[in-house]
Scaffold this motif. Sequence first.
Motif, PDB file in Angstrom:
ATOM      1  N   GLY A  44       7.126   3.903   6.981  1.00  0.00           N
ATOM      2  CA  GLY A  44       7.587   4.972   7.974  1.00  0.00           C
ATOM      3  C   GLY A  44       9.233   5.222   7.802  1.00  0.00           C
ATOM      4  N   ALA A  45       9.902   3.834   7.555  1.00  0.00           N
ATOM      5  CA  ALA A  45      11.283   3.800   7.688  1.00  0.00           C
ATOM      6  C   ALA A  45      11.900   4.549   6.288  1.00  0.00           C
ATOM      7  N   ARG A  46      11.287   4.219   5.358  1.00  0.00           N
ATOM      8  CA  ARG A  46      11.838   4.809   3.922  1.00  0.00           C
ATOM      9  C   ARG A  46      11.125   6.186   3.784  1.00  0.00           C
ATOM     10  N   CYS A  47      10.078   6.648   4.169  1.00  0.00           N
ATOM     11  CA  CYS A  47       9.259   7.799   3.786  1.00  0.00           C
ATOM     12  C   CYS A  47       9.381   8.985   4.864  1.00  0.00           C
ATOM     13  N   ARG A  48      10.265   8.490   5.824  1.00  0.00           N
ATOM     14  CA  ARG A  48      10.207   9.523   6.896  1.00  0.00           C
ATOM     15  C   ARG A  48      10.675  11.070   6.426  1.00  0.00           C
ATOM     16  N   ALA A  49      11.346  11.323   5.665  1.00  0.00           N
ATOM     17  CA  ALA A  49      11.778  12.689   5.261  1.00  0.00           C
ATOM     18  C   ALA A  49      10.518  13.411   4.738  1.00  0.00           C
ATOM     19  N   TYR A  50       9.734  12.717   3.808  1.00  0.00           N
ATOM     20  CA  TYR A  50       8.518  13.041   3.090  1.00  0.00           C
ATOM     21  C   TYR A  50       7.421  13.312   4.105  1.00  0.00           C
ATOM     22  N   ILE A  84       5.249  -0.258  -0.961  1.00  0.00           N
ATOM     23  CA  ILE A  84       4.288  -1.602  -1.172  1.00  0.00           C
ATOM     24  C   ILE A  84       4.696  -2.394  -2.270  1.00  0.00           C
ATOM     25  N   ASP A  85       5.050  -1.482  -3.474  1.00  0.00           N
ATOM     26  CA  ASP A  85       5.293  -2.311  -4.668  1.00  0.00           C
ATOM     27  C   ASP A  85       6.695  -3.180  -4.433  1.00  0.00           C
ATOM     28  N   ASP A  86       7.622  -2.593  -3.761  1.00  0.00           N
ATOM     29  CA  ASP A  86       8.822  -3.295  -3.529  1.00  0.00           C
ATOM     30  C   ASP A  86       8.696  -4.640  -2.600  1.00  0.00           C
ATOM     31  N   ILE A  87       7.781  -4.582  -1.615  1.00  0.00           N
ATOM     32  CA  ILE A  87       7.624  -5.617  -0.865  1.00  0.00           C
ATOM     33  C   ILE A  87       6.700  -6.686  -1.479  1.00  0.00           C
ATOM     34  N   THR A  88       5.840  -6.297  -2.440  1.00  0.00           N
ATOM     35  CA  THR A  88       5.078  -7.219  -3.082  1.00  0.00           C
ATOM     36  C   THR A  88       5.977  -7.802  -4.183  1.00  0.00           C
ATOM     37  N   LYS A  89       7.154  -7.350  -4.849  1.00  0.00           N
ATOM     38  CA  LYS A  89       8.036  -7.726  -5.557  1.00  0.00           C
ATOM     39  C   LYS A  89       9.034  -8.766  -4.891  1.00  0.00           C
ATOM     40  N   ASN A  90       9.156  -8.578  -3.669  1.00  0.00           N
ATOM     41  CA  ASN A  90      10.355  -9.311  -3.182  1.00  0.00           C
ATOM     42  C   ASN A  90       9.971  -9.929  -2.083  1.00  0.00           C
ATOM     43  N   CYS A  91       8.713  -9.714  -1.352  1.00  0.00           N
ATOM     44  CA  CYS A  91       8.311 -10.712  -0.398  1.00  0.00           C
ATOM     45  C   CYS A  91       6.756 -10.862  -0.323  1.00  0.00           C
ATOM     46  N   VAL A 123      11.786  -8.591   4.422  1.00  0.00           N
ATOM     47  CA  VAL A 123      12.067  -6.936   4.212  1.00  0.00           C
ATOM     48  C   VAL A 123      13.364  -6.552   4.304  1.00  0.00           C
ATOM     49  N   TYR A 124      13.822  -6.941   5.391  1.00  0.00           N
ATOM     50  CA  TYR A 124      15.337  -6.506   6.003  1.00  0.00           C
ATOM     51  C   TYR A 124      16.328  -7.149   5.056  1.00  0.00           C
ATOM     52  N   GLN A 125      16.094  -8.176   4.854  1.00  0.00           N
ATOM     53  CA  GLN A 125      17.260  -9.022   3.986  1.00  0.00           C
ATOM     54  C   GLN A 125      17.233  -8.627   2.602  1.00  0.00           C
ATOM     55  N   LYS A 126      16.108  -8.465   1.924  1.00  0.00           N
ATOM     56  CA  LYS A 126      15.814  -7.965   0.634  1.00  0.00           C
ATOM     57  C   LYS A 126      15.799  -6.534   0.343  1.00  0.00           C
ATOM     58  N   LEU A 127      15.307  -5.720   1.284  1.00  0.00           N
ATOM     59  CA  LEU A 127      15.235  -4.255   1.077  1.00  0.00           C
ATOM     60  C   LEU A 127      15.970  -3.204   2.007  1.00  0.00           C
ATOM     61  N   GLY A 128      16.580  -4.057   2.759  1.00  0.00           N
ATOM     62  CA  GLY A 128      17.268  -3.276   3.921  1.00  0.00           C
ATOM     63  C   GLY A 128      16.367  -2.487   4.909  1.00  0.00           C
ATOM     64  N   LEU A 129      15.145  -2.547   4.836  1.00  0.00           N
ATOM     65  CA  LEU A 129      14.448  -1.600   6.152  1.00  0.00           C
ATOM     66  C   LEU A 129      13.943  -2.610   7.307  1.00  0.00           C
ATOM     67  N   GLU A 130      14.150  -2.101   8.281  1.00  0.00           N
ATOM     68  CA  GLU A 130      14.050  -2.467   9.773  1.00  0.00           C
ATOM     69  C   GLU A 130      12.884  -1.969  10.162  1.00  0.00           C
ATOM     70  N   LYS A 131      12.123  -2.942  10.944  1.00  0.00           N
ATOM     71  CA  LYS A 131      10.718  -2.318  11.681  1.00  0.00           C
ATOM     72  C   LYS A 131      11.410  -1.735  12.934  1.00  0.00           C
ATOM     73  N   LYS A 132      11.100  -0.348  13.265  1.00  0.00           N
ATOM     74  CA  LYS A 132      11.582   0.095  14.626  1.00  0.00           C
ATOM     75  C   LYS A 132      10.330   1.014  15.144  1.00  0.00           C
TER      76      LYS A 132
END
Length: 159
Positions: A44-50, A84-91, A123-132
Amino acid sequence: MAARQPRFNQAVLIDTTPLPESIPKVEEVGASSAPLMSASYFIGARCRAYNDDYMVCKTEAHGRGEFECMKEGRKVTRCAASVIDDITKNCLQEFRNHWECLEDNNQQLWQCRKWEWKLNGCVYQKLGLEKKIPGAPENETPVHLRKSIYSQNEKGVIT
């Protein structure tokens, strides 16, 4: 007892009609409900515009925009798959721990806060995405950051 034996039709129906060329090709996300739920706030954080574009399209089509909104829907799918790809690669380990906990606990988020905190931090540390959480009151601690699963109002009454 019934005299007639039951009949079941287990045939898989696949529509082989190709989509129009105007609709971009996209691979499915390929995740079950637990990993999708685990990653949902980051998607939701990254794809909000789409997501917003897709919902505007569906609203303007009055709920009948299956083909008209397919292009926007494919963008949402591509974006979700990239998250999901980024999360699986980093966390990967934190992600796996969280969604396995969700799967084992009937998708109840409060049962898996320990793993959720670790996933959110990674996810916040490695991708800069925060749960809101959308619509959460600004002056209260969000439910996923509380140390207790119960919330208290200003009078101290557990709700």
